[in-house]
Write a protein that holds these residues in place. Structure first.
Motif, PDB file in Angstrom:
ATOM      1  N   GLY A 271      -7.317 -13.190  -4.825  1.00 62.49           N
ATOM      2  CA  GLY A 271      -7.245 -13.427  -3.379  1.00 62.49           C
ATOM      3  C   GLY A 271      -8.052 -12.406  -2.598  1.00 62.49           C
ATOM      4  N   MET A 272      -7.892 -11.134  -2.948  1.00 63.81           N
ATOM      5  CA  MET A 272      -8.642 -10.066  -2.276  1.00 63.81           C
ATOM      6  C   MET A 272     -10.151 -10.241  -2.504  1.00 63.81           C
ATOM      7  SD  MET A 272      -6.319  -8.111  -0.876  1.00 63.81           S
ATOM      8  CE  MET A 272      -4.524  -7.993  -0.975  1.00 63.81           C
ATOM      9  N   ALA A 273     -10.516 -10.591  -3.736  1.00 61.32           N
ATOM     10  CA  ALA A 273     -11.936 -10.763  -4.069  1.00 61.32           C
ATOM     11  C   ALA A 273     -12.558 -11.899  -3.264  1.00 61.32           C
ATOM     12  CB  ALA A 273     -12.088 -11.026  -5.565  1.00 61.32           C
ATOM     13  N   ILE A 336      -1.211   4.418   5.292  1.00 62.31           N
ATOM     14  CA  ILE A 336      -1.903   4.662   4.020  1.00 62.31           C
ATOM     15  C   ILE A 336      -3.393   4.349   4.144  1.00 62.31           C
ATOM     16  CG2 ILE A 336      -2.128   3.875   1.620  1.00 62.31           C
ATOM     17  CD1 ILE A 336       0.927   3.418   1.658  1.00 62.31           C
ATOM     18  N   ILE A 337      -3.711   3.181   4.680  1.00 58.93           N
ATOM     19  CA  ILE A 337      -5.113   2.772   4.792  1.00 58.93           C
ATOM     20  C   ILE A 337      -5.864   3.667   5.778  1.00 58.93           C
ATOM     21  CG2 ILE A 337      -6.649   0.929   5.572  1.00 58.93           C
ATOM     22  CD1 ILE A 337      -5.434   0.462   2.808  1.00 58.93           C
ATOM     23  N   LEU A 340      -6.576   7.151   4.292  1.00 59.85           N
ATOM     24  CA  LEU A 340      -7.648   7.098   3.291  1.00 59.85           C
ATOM     25  C   LEU A 340      -9.017   6.895   3.943  1.00 59.85           C
ATOM     26  CD1 LEU A 340      -5.936   4.962   0.501  1.00 59.85           C
ATOM     27  CD2 LEU A 340      -6.603   7.361   0.334  1.00 59.85           C
ATOM     28  N   LYS A 341      -9.078   6.051   4.967  1.00 61.51           N
ATOM     29  CA  LYS A 341     -10.342   5.813   5.660  1.00 61.51           C
ATOM     30  C   LYS A 341     -10.843   7.074   6.349  1.00 61.51           C
ATOM     31  CE  LYS A 341     -10.979   2.007   8.008  1.00 61.51           C
ATOM     32  NZ  LYS A 341     -10.732   0.888   8.952  1.00 61.51           N
ATOM     33  N   ASP A 342      -9.905   7.819   6.953  1.00 64.79           N
ATOM     34  CA  ASP A 342     -10.277   9.069   7.623  1.00 64.79           C
ATOM     35  C   ASP A 342     -10.749  10.115   6.622  1.00 64.79           C
ATOM     36  OD1 ASP A 342      -9.678   7.990  10.072  1.00 64.79           O
ATOM     37  OD2 ASP A 342      -7.657   8.842  10.167  1.00 64.79           O
ATOM     38  N   MET A 343     -10.042  10.195   5.481  1.00 66.69           N
ATOM     39  CA  MET A 343     -10.405  11.173   4.452  1.00 66.69           C
ATOM     40  C   MET A 343     -11.790  10.892   3.868  1.00 66.69           C
ATOM     41  SD  MET A 343      -6.805  11.613   2.376  1.00 66.69           S
ATOM     42  CE  MET A 343      -7.637  12.430   1.002  1.00 66.69           C
ATOM     43  N   LEU A 344     -12.091   9.593   3.673  1.00 66.46           N
ATOM     44  CA  LEU A 344     -13.360   9.200   3.045  1.00 66.46           C
ATOM     45  C   LEU A 344     -14.459   8.883   4.061  1.00 66.46           C
ATOM     46  CD1 LEU A 344     -11.818   6.870   0.295  1.00 66.46           C
ATOM     47  CD2 LEU A 344     -12.656   9.207  -0.020  1.00 66.46           C
ATOM     48  N   HIS A 345     -14.093   8.970   5.371  1.00 66.32           N
ATOM     49  CA  HIS A 345     -15.047   8.705   6.457  1.00 66.32           C
ATOM     50  C   HIS A 345     -15.649   7.305   6.343  1.00 66.32           C
ATOM     51  CE1 HIS A 345     -14.732  12.938   7.495  1.00 66.32           C
ATOM     52  NE2 HIS A 345     -15.033  13.259   6.235  1.00 66.32           N
ATOM     53  N   ILE A 346     -14.771   6.333   6.125  1.00 72.42           N
ATOM     54  CA  ILE A 346     -15.179   4.923   5.992  1.00 72.42           C
ATOM     55  C   ILE A 346     -14.782   4.167   7.252  1.00 72.42           C
ATOM     56  CG2 ILE A 346     -14.803   2.780   4.716  1.00 72.42           C
ATOM     57  CD1 ILE A 346     -14.340   4.511   2.223  1.00 72.42           C
ATOM     58  N   PHE A 351     -12.840  -1.954   3.341  1.00 74.84           N
ATOM     59  CA  PHE A 351     -12.277  -0.928   2.462  1.00 74.84           C
ATOM     60  C   PHE A 351     -10.843  -1.236   2.058  1.00 74.84           C
ATOM     61  CE2 PHE A 351      -9.536   2.848   2.179  1.00 74.84           C
ATOM     62  CZ  PHE A 351     -10.045   3.411   1.019  1.00 74.84           C
ATOM     63  N   ALA A 352     -10.016  -1.683   3.010  1.00 75.42           N
ATOM     64  CA  ALA A 352      -8.599  -1.953   2.732  1.00 75.42           C
ATOM     65  C   ALA A 352      -8.450  -2.988   1.623  1.00 75.42           C
ATOM     66  CB  ALA A 352      -7.900  -2.434   4.001  1.00 75.42           C
ATOM     67  N   PHE A 353      -9.309  -4.010   1.624  1.00 72.29           N
ATOM     68  CA  PHE A 353      -9.222  -5.083   0.641  1.00 72.29           C
ATOM     69  C   PHE A 353      -9.796  -4.641  -0.710  1.00 72.29           C
ATOM     70  CE2 PHE A 353      -8.932  -7.029   4.762  1.00 72.29           C
ATOM     71  CZ  PHE A 353      -7.950  -7.984   4.595  1.00 72.29           C
ATOM     72  N   ILE A 354     -10.851  -3.829  -0.675  1.00 68.96           N
ATOM     73  CA  ILE A 354     -11.413  -3.297  -1.924  1.00 68.96           C
ATOM     74  C   ILE A 354     -10.399  -2.381  -2.607  1.00 68.96           C
ATOM     75  CG2 ILE A 354     -13.198  -1.796  -2.901  1.00 68.96           C
ATOM     76  CD1 ILE A 354     -15.027  -2.769  -0.592  1.00 68.96           C
ATOM     77  N   PHE A 355      -9.776  -1.515  -1.830  1.00 68.26           N
ATOM     78  CA  PHE A 355      -8.791  -0.568  -2.366  1.00 68.26           C
ATOM     79  C   PHE A 355      -7.588  -1.312  -2.950  1.00 68.26           C
ATOM     80  CE2 PHE A 355      -4.989   2.108  -1.714  1.00 68.26           C
ATOM     81  CZ  PHE A 355      -5.340   3.208  -2.503  1.00 68.26           C
ATOM     82  N   ASN A 356      -7.058  -2.284  -2.202  1.00 69.92           N
ATOM     83  CA  ASN A 356      -5.888  -3.025  -2.665  1.00 69.92           C
ATOM     84  C   ASN A 356      -6.208  -3.913  -3.865  1.00 69.92           C
ATOM     85  OD1 ASN A 356      -4.575  -1.817  -0.516  1.00 69.92           O
ATOM     86  ND2 ASN A 356      -3.423  -3.651   0.002  1.00 69.92           N
ATOM     87  N   MET A 357      -7.427  -4.446  -3.924  1.00 68.48           N
ATOM     88  CA  MET A 357      -7.828  -5.244  -5.083  1.00 68.48           C
ATOM     89  C   MET A 357      -7.848  -4.374  -6.336  1.00 68.48           C
ATOM     90  SD  MET A 357     -11.339  -7.444  -5.717  1.00 68.48           S
ATOM     91  CE  MET A 357     -12.350  -5.960  -5.747  1.00 68.48           C
TER      92      MET A 357
END
Length: 383
Positions: A271-273, A336-337, A340-346, A351-357
């Motif tokens: 589904g995420m993909a 959580i999302i 992570l986005k702030d830490m990785l500067h994304i 990103f949320a869907f790639i990470f959860n996949m």
């Protein structure tokens, strides 16, 4: 939720935090009161406790209709969380008390299906009611009045049956109770803590993975230049997909057996993909459906699995801990999302869907490798 934007206009002096609290405060208060209700079932009559929770919930709905200040709405939302928290574990607790084996799995499936179809219908209806008057959407919180009336008949039937198990016979129930007691062993608390924590963590993870659809898909579709109406359709497909497995849960579990949770995690990953692979509506919709189907199976079988982690007297308490993970995931998912986005500067919403996949694929591998363990062996025991 559909009228939050409208309320910010009706109450122009309210802050964004005030408006957000209307939806987040109930979830925050649900968690402790789920656990409290689960514990109270050991001392208080479950129907009486259910009626108190329904009464508080219905009272909230009535007060909403007469409130005209933001602080009143926030206070009533807190009350709503208290009532809801008391109700949540008791409904599943009653299923575990009166059904066993394949009957129990079927009832948990139907309960999940009814919950999700009601959610879809209520969300659509409140959107239209808000166009007439902003108070009217709160009418949906009067539904517990119907349940209060039904609870009287339920109480009478319990008394007339003398607490006997329905849809199966007493020998079957005693046989399964003996099996459960053997699985729990000599644990003095009446709960196998290791098994319960395993179910809690897996259910919490699955809920977090699925919630990304409701929290982040609208932003991703905006990034893809779709309208909010398109997002609403996709999220509705997601909730409808969660509902569908509940009607044929026994057949699904019988088909996949020990690989049920593995198949569910693969479905969520697919589904995420699909959501990521193309910017076309039909593929995004298909992705929402695959994600919803996977979670729609996990939710009821997690409840059924929980019933095997505790002796009958402790089942509702065990269910309370598992169901609390649902609301904990709701509270933590956005944080959580964003962290992570702030830490990785994304910046991209993908990103949320790639990470959860990626997490779902890891969970699928875990489920496949551990398919013979208590947590992942979902074969239905015939009684």
């Amino acid at each position: 939720s559909p009228i939050l934007g409208k309320l910010s206009v009706i109450f122009p002096h309210s802050t964004e935090l005030d408006v957000q609290m209307l939806s987040s405060l109930p979830s925050l208060l649900i968690i402790p009161f789920i656990l409290l209700a689960g514990k109270l079932t050991e001392r208080v009559n479950i129907i009486r406790l259910l009626q108190v929770g329904l009464g508080i919930f219905a009272l909230s709905g009535i007060l909403y209709l007469f409130s005209n200040k933001m602080w009143q709405l926030i206070a009533i939302s807190a009350m709503l969380g208290v009532g809801s928290g008391m109700i949540v574990p008791l409904s599943t607790g009653l299923i575990s008390k009166y059904f066993v084996g394949t009957y129990r799995v079927k009832q948990f499936g139907l309960s999940s299906a009814i919950t999700n179809i009601t959610l879809v219908i209520a969300t659509v209806v409140t959107g239209y009611l808000a166009e007439v008057n902003w108070h009217l959407p709160f009418v949906v919180y009067l539904l517990p009045l119907v349940s209060l009336v039904l609870s009287v008949y339920l109480q009478r039937s319990m008394i007339s049956e003398g607490g006997s198990v329905s849809m199966t016979n007493k020998e079957d129930a005693e046989k399964q109770d003996t099996e459960i007691n053997a699985e729990i062993g000599n644990n003095k608390n009446g709960i196998n803590i290791k098994h319960l924590v395993g179910v809690m963590l897996f259910y919490g993870l699955a809920t977090y993975l699925a919630l990304i659809i409701t929290f982040n898909l609208p932003f991703l579709m905006k990034e893809y230049h779709f309208t909010s109406g398109n997002s609403g359709i996709m999220i509705s497909l997601f909730f409808l997909a969660i509902m569908l497995p509940g009607f044929i849960l026994n057949q699904i579990v019988s088909f996949f057996g020990k690989k049920t949770k593995f198949a569910c995690m693969v479905s969520i990953s697919v589904g995420m993909a699909l959501i990521l692979v193309s910017r076309t509506e039909w593929l995004i919709g298909l992705g929402c459906i695959f994600t919803g189907l996977g979670y729609g199976v996990i939710q009821p079988i997690a409840y059924d699995k929980t019933t095997r982690t505790a002796i009958p007297e402790k089942v509702t308490l065990a269910l309370a801990f598992v169901m609390a993970m649902n609301y904990l995931a709701i509270l933590l998912c956005p944080f959580i999302i964003n962290i992570l986005k702030d830490m990785l500067h994304i910046e991209t919403q993908q990103f949320a869907f790639i990470f959860n996949m990626a997490i779902a694929l890891i969970a699928a591998a875990w489920a496949y490798l551990k398919q013979d363990s208590f947590l992942f062996d979902d074969r239905i025991k015939q009684v």
